[in-house]
Design a protein around this motif. Sequence first.
Motif, PDB file in Angstrom:
ATOM      1  N   CYS A   1       0.810  -1.220   0.000  1.00  9.12           N
ATOM      2  CA  CYS A   1       0.000   0.000   0.000  1.00  9.12           C
ATOM      3  C   CYS A   1       0.843   1.269   0.000  1.00  9.12           C
ATOM      4  CB  CYS A   1      -0.931   0.016   1.209  1.00  9.12           C
ATOM      5  SG  CYS A   1      -2.204  -1.257   1.178  1.00  9.12           S
ATOM      6  N   VAL A   2       1.927   1.287   0.760  1.00  7.15           N
ATOM      7  CA  VAL A   2       2.642   2.549   0.996  1.00  7.15           C
ATOM      8  C   VAL A   2       3.818   2.786   0.067  1.00  7.15           C
ATOM      9  CG1 VAL A   2       1.982   2.481   3.424  1.00  7.15           C
ATOM     10  CG2 VAL A   2       4.255   1.635   2.749  1.00  7.15           C
ATOM     11  N   GLN A   3       4.244   1.768  -0.677  1.00 11.24           N
ATOM     12  CA  GLN A   3       5.506   1.909  -1.399  1.00 11.24           C
ATOM     13  C   GLN A   3       5.468   3.014  -2.457  1.00 11.24           C
ATOM     14  OE1 GLN A   3       6.343  -1.917  -3.081  1.00 11.24           O
ATOM     15  NE2 GLN A   3       4.455  -1.995  -4.283  1.00 11.24           N
ATOM     16  N   SER A   4       4.284   3.315  -3.005  1.00  8.45           N
ATOM     17  CA  SER A   4       4.219   4.363  -4.023  1.00  8.45           C
ATOM     18  C   SER A   4       4.417   5.757  -3.442  1.00  8.45           C
ATOM     19  CB  SER A   4       2.878   4.295  -4.760  1.00  8.45           C
ATOM     20  OG  SER A   4       1.808   4.432  -3.848  1.00  8.45           O
ATOM     21  N   ASN A   5       4.226   5.924  -2.136  1.00  6.08           N
ATOM     22  CA  ASN A   5       4.353   7.240  -1.493  1.00  6.08           C
ATOM     23  C   ASN A   5       5.277   7.193  -0.287  1.00  6.08           C
ATOM     24  OD1 ASN A   5       1.003   7.182  -2.244  1.00  6.08           O
ATOM     25  ND2 ASN A   5       2.264   8.775  -3.137  1.00  6.08           N
ATOM     26  N   ILE A   6       6.270   6.322  -0.319  1.00  4.51           N
ATOM     27  CA  ILE A   6       7.063   6.058   0.878  1.00  4.51           C
ATOM     28  C   ILE A   6       7.875   7.266   1.341  1.00  4.51           C
ATOM     29  CG2 ILE A   6       8.985   5.085  -0.447  1.00  4.51           C
ATOM     30  CD1 ILE A   6       7.705   4.071   3.077  1.00  4.51           C
ATOM     31  N   VAL A   7       8.363   8.095   0.421  1.00  5.41           N
ATOM     32  CA  VAL A   7       9.173   9.246   0.830  1.00  5.41           C
ATOM     33  C   VAL A   7       8.327  10.244   1.613  1.00  5.41           C
ATOM     34  CG1 VAL A   7      10.566  11.177   0.031  1.00  5.41           C
ATOM     35  CG2 VAL A   7      10.788   8.958  -1.082  1.00  5.41           C
ATOM     36  N   LEU A   8       7.147  10.588   1.089  1.00  5.96           N
ATOM     37  CA  LEU A   8       6.260  11.508   1.799  1.00  5.96           C
ATOM     38  C   LEU A   8       5.841  10.941   3.147  1.00  5.96           C
ATOM     39  CD1 LEU A   8       4.434  14.034   1.887  1.00  5.96           C
ATOM     40  CD2 LEU A   8       2.674  12.678   0.744  1.00  5.96           C
ATOM     41  N   LEU A   9       5.485   9.660   3.190  1.00  5.39           N
ATOM     42  CA  LEU A   9       5.034   9.046   4.438  1.00  5.39           C
ATOM     43  C   LEU A   9       6.160   8.969   5.463  1.00  5.39           C
ATOM     44  CD1 LEU A   9       2.818   6.223   2.926  1.00  5.39           C
ATOM     45  CD2 LEU A   9       2.034   8.243   4.162  1.00  5.39           C
ATOM     46  N   THR A  10       7.377   8.692   5.007  1.00  2.00           N
ATOM     47  CA  THR A  10       8.520   8.651   5.930  1.00  2.00           C
ATOM     48  C   THR A  10       8.748  10.025   6.540  1.00  2.00           C
ATOM     49  OG1 THR A  10       9.551   6.876   4.659  1.00  2.00           O
ATOM     50  CG2 THR A  10      10.961   8.101   6.157  1.00  2.00           C
ATOM     51  N   GLN A  11       8.670  11.062   5.725  1.00  2.00           N
ATOM     52  CA  GLN A  11       8.785  12.423   6.258  1.00  2.00           C
ATOM     53  C   GLN A  11       7.712  12.694   7.307  1.00  2.00           C
ATOM     54  OE1 GLN A  11       8.809  14.609   2.370  1.00  2.00           O
ATOM     55  NE2 GLN A  11      10.294  15.876   3.442  1.00  2.00           N
ATOM     56  N   ALA A  12       6.491  12.292   6.988  1.00  2.00           N
ATOM     57  CA  ALA A  12       5.370  12.593   7.876  1.00  2.00           C
ATOM     58  C   ALA A  12       5.528  11.913   9.225  1.00  2.00           C
ATOM     59  CB  ALA A  12       4.058  12.163   7.217  1.00  2.00           C
ATOM     60  N   PHE A  13       5.811  10.608   9.225  1.00  2.00           N
ATOM     61  CA  PHE A  13       5.835   9.855  10.475  1.00  2.00           C
ATOM     62  C   PHE A  13       7.109  10.099  11.277  1.00  2.00           C
ATOM     63  CE2 PHE A  13       2.471   7.500   8.317  1.00  2.00           C
ATOM     64  CZ  PHE A  13       1.562   7.363   9.362  1.00  2.00           C
ATOM     65  N   ARG A  14       8.138  10.607  10.639  1.00  2.00           N
ATOM     66  CA  ARG A  14       9.354  10.934  11.386  1.00  2.00           C
ATOM     67  C   ARG A  14       9.375  12.410  11.798  1.00  2.00           C
ATOM     68  NH1 ARG A  14      13.859  10.922   9.191  1.00  2.00           N
ATOM     69  NH2 ARG A  14      14.942  10.596  11.147  1.00  2.00           N
ATOM     70  N   LYS A  15       8.226  13.078  11.658  1.00  2.00           N
ATOM     71  CA  LYS A  15       8.066  14.469  12.100  1.00  2.00           C
ATOM     72  C   LYS A  15       9.071  15.403  11.435  1.00  2.00           C
ATOM     73  CE  LYS A  15       5.935  13.457  16.573  1.00  2.00           C
ATOM     74  NZ  LYS A  15       5.942  13.751  18.014  1.00  2.00           N
ATOM     75  N   LYS A  16       9.246  15.239  10.145  1.00  2.00           N
ATOM     76  CA  LYS A  16      10.175  16.084   9.405  1.00  2.00           C
ATOM     77  C   LYS A  16       9.451  17.133   8.564  1.00  2.00           C
ATOM     78  CE  LYS A  16      13.635  13.985  11.148  1.00  2.00           C
ATOM     79  NZ  LYS A  16      14.367  14.681  12.246  1.00  2.00           N
ATOM     80  N   PHE A  17       8.163  17.347   8.830  1.00  2.00           N
ATOM     81  CA  PHE A  17       7.444  18.436   8.192  1.00  2.00           C
ATOM     82  C   PHE A  17       7.731  19.744   8.930  1.00  2.00           C
ATOM     83  CE2 PHE A  17       3.887  15.556   6.343  1.00  2.00           C
ATOM     84  CZ  PHE A  17       4.681  15.314   5.231  1.00  2.00           C
ATOM     85  N   VAL A  18       7.283  20.839   8.343  1.00  2.00           N
ATOM     86  CA  VAL A  18       7.599  22.153   8.902  1.00  2.00           C
ATOM     87  C   VAL A  18       7.026  22.333  10.303  1.00  2.00           C
ATOM     88  CG1 VAL A  18       5.590  23.282   7.845  1.00  2.00           C
ATOM     89  CG2 VAL A  18       7.636  24.629   8.355  1.00  2.00           C
ATOM     90  N   ILE A  19       5.891  21.693  10.594  1.00  2.00           N
ATOM     91  CA  ILE A  19       5.328  21.693  11.946  1.00  2.00           C
ATOM     92  C   ILE A  19       5.426  20.265  12.473  1.00  2.00           C
ATOM     93  CG2 ILE A  19       3.321  22.204  13.391  1.00  2.00           C
ATOM     94  CD1 ILE A  19       4.345  24.671  12.039  1.00  2.00           C
ATOM     95  N   PRO A  20       6.470  19.927  13.231  1.00  2.00           N
ATOM     96  CA  PRO A  20       6.682  18.529  13.651  1.00  2.00           C
ATOM     97  C   PRO A  20       5.575  18.006  14.562  1.00  2.00           C
ATOM     98  CG  PRO A  20       8.687  19.835  13.945  1.00  2.00           C
ATOM     99  CD  PRO A  20       7.578  20.797  13.664  1.00  2.00           C
ATOM    100  N   ASP A  21       5.236  18.752  15.607  1.00  2.00           N
ATOM    101  CA  ASP A  21       4.193  18.321  16.546  1.00  2.00           C
ATOM    102  C   ASP A  21       2.853  18.922  16.118  1.00  2.00           C
ATOM    103  OD1 ASP A  21       6.010  16.904  18.117  1.00  2.00           O
ATOM    104  OD2 ASP A  21       6.552  18.709  19.225  1.00  2.00           O
TER     105      ASP A  21
END
Length: 562
Positions: A165-185
């Motif tokens: 399910c996730v392999q097509s969007n793994i980079v975005l999802l990895t960023q999201a779950f590792r709190k690497k977006f501009v607003i981590p919390d």
Amino acid sequence: MLQFRLSTVLQELLQSNLKRPLTGIVRNKTSSPASYCFSPIYPDVKAVSKLKPFHAGGSRRALRFSPGIRALCTKPEQTHDGSAKDAEADKRRKAGILPSLEDLLFYTIAEGQEKIPAHKFTTALKATGLRTGDPRLKECMEMLKETLKSSSDGVMLDRHLFKKCVQSNIVLLTQAFRKKFVIPDFQSFASHIDDLYENAKKLSGGQVADYIPQLAKFSPDLWAVALCTVDGQRHMVGDTKVPFCLQSCVKPLKYAIAVHDHGTEYVHRFIGKEPSGLRFNKLFLNEDDKPHNPMVNAGAIVCTSLIKQGASNAEKFDYVMNFLNKMAGNEYVGFSNATFQSERESGDRNFAIGYYLKEKKCFPEGTDMTSILDFYFQLCSIEVTCESASVMAATLANGGFCPITGERVLSPEALRNTLSLMHSCGMYDFSGQFAFHVGLPAKSGVAGGILLVVPNVMGIMCWSPPLDKLGNSVRGIQFCTDLVSLCNFHNYDNLRHFAKKLDPRREGGDLRQHTYGPMDYESLQQELALKDTLWKKVSPTESHEDSSTTVVYRMESVGDRN
């Protein structure tokens, strides 16, 4: 531009073994020239060779992604024999090779379980700020839906189904779950937004605009706030799905389109750049017989005449609507014909301004003034919701790239000029006060909207029809003021030495993000949100570097630890 920052483990994953499907980094030819994506389809040996080794004492490096293709990455390679591929992956793991990003993500969410409910994944996804309807996650969500239909467990996902399910969007999802977006919390920040919303909701002052009859029909109790970050994190509270007209909030958008098409020099042959110090609908020009700026009615009418000159009003309207749809990530952008008719019937002041501009030869040669006024009224009558308008604001915050599609909509020149004028002239006669106290680019409209931009962070739309005596939303002004009192978003808040203010851009709010060394197993475990110890040190893989500084880890299976 934001960075995709890899943890020590993920860094060494790229360095220690590239035999898994993630074999290279290639240029995304459909995006901006500086854009790169992970791709298993086109191995690029040169690209891989440029990735320098990561050592125990070395500095953390980052792979940079253009804002325009943040999370628009090439779909991973598909195989007909999924079981054979998984068996090979297991073999590699037991041989001491690091697990795939998909495995890391699964164990992060599963917390030691062999299977997870599908709703646990979607709930965890929403907690990062991403929507399941995000267009960047379309493939993932469609695959999840199909997988659940064909799965015997119905709503349960094991590691193999999860990976599918996730392999097509793994980079975005990895960023999201590792709190690497501009607003981590993001959940914590969203709760603060809810508090500010409730605080402003208590206000009861102001009057709904009635000089345009159609606007007077809105309830004074309507109140909504929606935000979208430059990474596409979303939060909404209140009446965010109710359509309303942009009115003057469209002024910076059509100015941006004019500069995008013609450039700064041409546009400002006809319009000035200075605050007027006068009411927005005054019949008054500067000493050069130009409107003072594009944010007052006179300047906005002239700016309207610069869009698609020579085309019919129908063509011009479609052209602007296409731009606004791109800015909104194809979310709701409509048109209120009733408001348009109401504007035209009650627009004596704007007709007076139009004739005054015509007398002073402010329009480009050959302009049909009455036709331009019709087009002007049409643009004021364009409808949005708080949700779609927040994406427009986020496009302005994100350098002209729409955060949820990755498409460049506006040129850097148009973007910079627009934010500059919003900052100095966007809030009617309150512009100076707003710049002083809030310190952010914004534009208000008499329908009750305030389009607020936090550059490089997020866009916000506040909407509440009751207006103060200067024509700005009472609740919207309160919300913006409270937001900057709470968070260090003011342009001149010092990001290094701020005091007593929350910094949502840092994990924990007021602390710098931690840097974990490769030997710090407990911190590494915490970073990946794993409850049990899943990592152990193994022998260094073959490397041309000094092996004494090369550390390799592998993930033990849950069964190995029992």
